[in-house]
Design a protein around this motif. Sequence first.
Motif, PDB file in Angstrom:
ATOM      1  N   PRO A   2       0.820  -1.212   0.000  1.00 20.44           N
ATOM      2  CA  PRO A   2       0.000   0.000   0.000  1.00 20.44           C
ATOM      3  C   PRO A   2       0.858   1.268   0.000  1.00 20.44           C
ATOM      4  CG  PRO A   2      -0.807  -1.561   1.625  1.00 20.44           C
ATOM      5  CD  PRO A   2       0.516  -2.074   1.142  1.00 20.44           C
ATOM      6  N   ILE A   3       0.371   2.273  -0.710  1.00 23.71           N
ATOM      7  CA  ILE A   3       0.997   3.598  -0.722  1.00 23.71           C
ATOM      8  C   ILE A   3      -0.092   4.603  -0.395  1.00 23.71           C
ATOM      9  CG2 ILE A   3       2.211   5.336  -2.082  1.00 23.71           C
ATOM     10  CD1 ILE A   3       3.296   3.029  -3.818  1.00 23.71           C
ATOM     11  N   ILE A   4       0.129   5.356   0.658  1.00 24.25           N
ATOM     12  CA  ILE A   4      -0.825   6.375   1.085  1.00 24.25           C
ATOM     13  C   ILE A   4      -0.236   7.734   0.742  1.00 24.25           C
ATOM     14  CG2 ILE A   4      -1.967   7.418   3.083  1.00 24.25           C
ATOM     15  CD1 ILE A   4      -1.657   4.537   4.397  1.00 24.25           C
ATOM     16  N   GLU A 111       4.669   4.460   2.349  1.00 20.54           N
ATOM     17  CA  GLU A 111       4.681   3.152   1.685  1.00 20.54           C
ATOM     18  C   GLU A 111       5.050   2.109   2.728  1.00 20.54           C
ATOM     19  OE1 GLU A 111       6.910   3.052  -2.064  1.00 20.54           O
ATOM     20  OE2 GLU A 111       7.178   5.218  -1.819  1.00 20.54           O
ATOM     21  N   LYS A 113       4.852  -2.318   4.002  1.00 20.31           N
ATOM     22  CA  LYS A 113       4.556  -3.729   3.796  1.00 20.31           C
ATOM     23  C   LYS A 113       4.160  -4.294   5.147  1.00 20.31           C
ATOM     24  CE  LYS A 113       7.706  -4.608  -0.021  1.00 20.31           C
ATOM     25  NZ  LYS A 113       8.915  -5.309  -0.467  1.00 20.31           N
ATOM     26  N   SER A 114       3.038  -4.964   5.173  1.00 23.85           N
ATOM     27  CA  SER A 114       2.570  -5.598   6.398  1.00 23.85           C
ATOM     28  C   SER A 114       3.308  -6.910   6.613  1.00 23.85           C
ATOM     29  CB  SER A 114       1.071  -5.876   6.307  1.00 23.85           C
ATOM     30  OG  SER A 114       0.373  -4.670   6.248  1.00 23.85           O
ATOM     31  N   ILE A 121      -1.725  -8.914   3.950  1.00 24.31           N
ATOM     32  CA  ILE A 121      -2.408  -8.313   2.800  1.00 24.31           C
ATOM     33  C   ILE A 121      -3.907  -8.220   3.070  1.00 24.31           C
ATOM     34  CG2 ILE A 121      -3.007  -8.669   0.361  1.00 24.31           C
ATOM     35  CD1 ILE A 121      -0.155  -9.928   0.059  1.00 24.31           C
ATOM     36  N   ASP A 124      -4.503  -5.395   5.434  1.00 32.71           N
ATOM     37  CA  ASP A 124      -4.450  -4.118   4.707  1.00 32.71           C
ATOM     38  C   ASP A 124      -5.812  -3.784   4.118  1.00 32.71           C
ATOM     39  OD1 ASP A 124      -1.725  -3.797   5.162  1.00 32.71           O
ATOM     40  OD2 ASP A 124      -1.150  -4.663   3.226  1.00 32.71           O
ATOM     41  N   LYS A 125      -6.375  -4.745   3.432  1.00 31.27           N
ATOM     42  CA  LYS A 125      -7.648  -4.530   2.738  1.00 31.27           C
ATOM     43  C   LYS A 125      -8.796  -4.306   3.713  1.00 31.27           C
ATOM     44  CE  LYS A 125      -6.250  -5.807  -1.576  1.00 31.27           C
ATOM     45  NZ  LYS A 125      -5.245  -4.827  -1.880  1.00 31.27           N
ATOM     46  N   GLU A 129      -4.968  -0.249   6.006  1.00 37.72           N
ATOM     47  CA  GLU A 129      -4.717   0.884   5.113  1.00 37.72           C
ATOM     48  C   GLU A 129      -5.586   2.077   5.498  1.00 37.72           C
ATOM     49  OE1 GLU A 129      -4.229   1.993   0.380  1.00 37.72           O
ATOM     50  OE2 GLU A 129      -4.888  -0.028   0.934  1.00 37.72           O
ATOM     51  N   LYS A 130      -6.845   1.839   5.844  1.00 39.42           N
ATOM     52  CA  LYS A 130      -7.722   2.933   6.288  1.00 39.42           C
ATOM     53  C   LYS A 130      -7.218   3.517   7.605  1.00 39.42           C
ATOM     54  CE  LYS A 130     -12.452   4.235   7.537  1.00 39.42           C
ATOM     55  NZ  LYS A 130     -11.930   5.395   8.203  1.00 39.42           N
ATOM     56  N   THR A 133      -4.170   5.623   6.885  1.00 43.37           N
ATOM     57  CA  THR A 133      -4.576   6.852   6.190  1.00 43.37           C
ATOM     58  C   THR A 133      -5.167   7.845   7.187  1.00 43.37           C
ATOM     59  OG1 THR A 133      -4.978   5.642   4.129  1.00 43.37           O
ATOM     60  CG2 THR A 133      -6.054   7.797   4.372  1.00 43.37           C
TER      61      THR A 133
END
Length: 151
Positions: A2-4, A111, A113-114, A121, A124-125, A129-130, A133
């Motif tokens: 992920p890239i925030i 950026e 990596k979990s 992954i 993240d989903k 990631e939220k 952010t």
Amino acid sequence: MPIINHKQFIHAPVDVCFDLARNVDIHTETTAGTNEKAVGGVTEGLLEKGDTVTWEATHFGIRQRLTAKIIHMEKPTVFVDSMVKGAFRSFTHTHRFKEEEGGTIMTDTFEYKSPYGPLGILADKLFLEKYMTDFIVSRAKELKRIAEDGK
């Protein structure tokens, strides 16, 4: 990975924004929601290239430690920190500052990596990631408030 990306306009000079973003004491203030504090390395004042800082904070109800190192700095336009040790498999956080009429555009690029392969992954989903952010946006808004209040 992920890239925030987050951009925040701040009504303050670029050098003020740059220094606030790399100030350990201000970082602690802007992350009060996670009780973040510096417990190792540089624990107060301004971070410089080559410095490390170990943060202790509570995320997801778990007390965690993360050590980051400032790996690049061009005053007052950019600095980059990278995780040395912590809960992520890796991360790089680039902080950019561009002078604009009436202030500064601060851009965060995070950026990461979990850990835990496919489980990471999925995390993240589902939520990470939220969460990250929201954390970056919240900190940027707090930096804006502090800079514009002239603190």
